[in-house]
Design a protein around this motif. Structure first.
Motif: not given
Length: 517
Positions: A35-36, A59-61, A65-68
């Motif tokens: 979801a994030t 992995q986040f773009s 996303g990582s903070q969420a």
């Protein structure tokens, strides 16, 4: 599950998270990642090591996303140490309900979440999972437990219907397969392996005992940890521990003893010899209105032993003295009950005091097996309901005499029979004595000079007699072998002295039938 294409930059986040050990936890966690906008590149969970801890790389773009995800995890307290224990934790009680698969997952974000959700729908609790993008970007190893075998069948049907490609690595096994199942807790492995020895009702009794005591459960975990460091010794101790646990299933209406032929001596003294259900012996001298015991067996047999005596028209309250050969639970475990109920006087070697105070039959020894002995002693004592007496009369070591290569540290009378307390050399366990009557050639040898052929196949298998008594459970194997030979020499010496009277020496071991030497 694999991440973006190599040409596209991404943020890689590595962290540990603590999830409740219950069905649906993985599904919820994987859904939060999806979801994030996260994409799992590494995921490792092994319930046998830690029931809650998960190591993961996502992995986040971008950093949003990582903070969420961090906020979601904090809101659910997934990073909290408090989730290490939970009243909803699932315990694996049957290997038939365990399934391990290697499953192919589609190359897209959310694939893990979708598969985890499928597991959650069928109440499957993940006990092990490994996914490593660098090793195999398209598959994961997952072991899980369900409420019953039918649910495993339904889960596999659903996996087929949804087009998941998988290979079954493991599905159900006998009790011996417990050691090979990845993700099982050490406590679960112990109880699963007991299934070969005990009916389910008795295993549940033991399981309830362990659940009732966090200290006892930790002792069991530590026992297995120490056994893992000493594999051969651990195997021997585990078999003996399983045998000790088995004693709980042999009480009440299931209590059976093997009574050996009685011996009679001048002065109206009769010696009764009994083998208890888990192979250990106790001996009872009947002289006048008094009864004297040598060893008692496990404490869990106490009520049954009292019933046995009454059936023989003997009053348990007449047991005025008990002479213990050594403070292992299968020899001394019932002595405290007799003292508590009837005020029986209990005699031991003074070296037994340190064993009892430290609850460690290996006390005084050095090396890696010291801790293994400690946890074995504590577990065996609890499982077999051992009760040492509060007041022990220790033999006074004064002006010792000699019996072959051994010291004699005390003497005592049972009716007209004079006995010597012969001090062990210490090879088996501290605080061990043999009891010798020279005039009639009676030698009580405890865990030495066993009559192995007299043991049943069942007793040999579970006691693992040769290795149990000739290797690791001895404090010093070399000394144990030396005193075995010294005992044989002593028996021969006594035999020579009996020739003029036409008598023969008789060996009364702690396990198996007595025999003429």
């Amino acid at each position: 599950m694999p991440g973006e294409s190599p040409s596209q930059a991404f943020l890689l986040v590595k962290f540990h998270v603590y999830l409740p050990d219950q069905p649906g936890s993985l599904a919820g966690f994987a859904s939060d990642i999806a979801a994030t906008g996260g994409n799992v590149s590494f995921f490792h969970y092994d319930r046998s090591v830690d029931a809650s801890r998960v190591a993961v790389e996502v992995q986040f773009s971008n950093d949003q996303g990582s903070q969420a995800l961090t906020k979601v995890l904090e809101k659910k307290h997934y990073s909290s140490e408090l989730l290490r224990t939970s009243s909803h934790e699932v315990e694996v009680v049957s290997l038939e309900n365990v399934l391990e698969v290697k499953v192919r997952l589609q190359n897209r974000p959310g694939a893990l979440a979708a598969f985890a959700d499928l597991l959650s729908q069928h109440g499957a609790n993940v006990i092990y999972m490994l996914y490593d993008e660098e090793v195999d970007a398209g598959s994961a190893d997952i072991a899980m437990a369900t409420k019953d075998t039918a649910e495993i069948t339904r889960l596999m049907e659903a996996m087929n219907e949804q087009g998941h490609h998988y290979r079954v690595i493991y599905r159900g096994a006998d009790a011996e397969g417990a050691a090979q199942v990845i993700g099982l807790k050490m406590v679960e492995k112990f109880f699963l392996r007991l299934k070969r020895l005990l009916p389910e009702s008795d295993i549940e009794d033991l399981r309830s005992l362990v659940r009732s005591s966090a200290e006892l459960e930790q002792d069991l975990v530590r026992f297995y940890t120490e056994a893992g460091k000493n594999l051969e010794a651990g195997d021997v101790f585990e078999k003996v521990l399983a045998l000790a646990s088995r004693s709980r299933a042999k009480t009440g209406v299931k209590f059976r003893v093997l009574e050996m032929p009685p011996r009679e001596f001048p002065g109206k003294v009769k010696l009764l010899s009994f083998r208890l259900p888990t192979s250990e012996n106790f001996f009872l001298f009947v002289h006048g209105s008094e009864l004297t015991m040598i060893d008692t067996g496990h404490g869990v047999y106490y009520e049954d032993i009292k019933g046995l005596l009454r059936k023989k028209q003997l009053d348990p309250a007449a047991v005025r003295r008990i002479f213990i050969t050594h403070p292992d639970t299968d020899h001394a475990g019932g002595s405290g009950y007799f003292q508590q109920e009837f005020g029986t006087e209990v005699y031991m070697h003074p070296g037994a005091d340190e064993v009892i105070r430290n609850m460690n039959r290996g006390v005084g020894a050095s090396g890696d097996l010291l801790n293994l002995n400690k946890y074995y002693t504590r577990l065996s004592s609890r499982f077999t309901e051992c009760r040492f007496p509060e007041r022990i009369t220790y033999f006074p070591v004064k002006d010792p005499g000699r019996a072959g290569r051994f010291r004699t540290i005390a003497d005592f009378d049972i009716g007209p029979l004079r006995f010597e307390a012969v001090e062990s050399l210490g090879g088996h366990t501290p605080g061990l004595v043999f009891y010798l009557n020279r005039q009639r050639g009676l030698l009580f040898t405890s865990d030495f000079l066993l009559n192995v052929p007299s043991l049943s196949a069942d007793e040999k298998e579970h006691l693992n007699i040769y290795r149990y008594l000739l290797t690791n459970p001895n404090r010093d194997t070399r000394v144990y072998m030396e005193e075995t030979e010294a005992l044989k020499e002593l028996a021969q010496e006594v035999q020579q002295s009996l020739v003029p009277a036409g008598r023969k020496v008789t060996i009364f071991p702690g396990h198996g039938a007595y025999y003429e030497g």
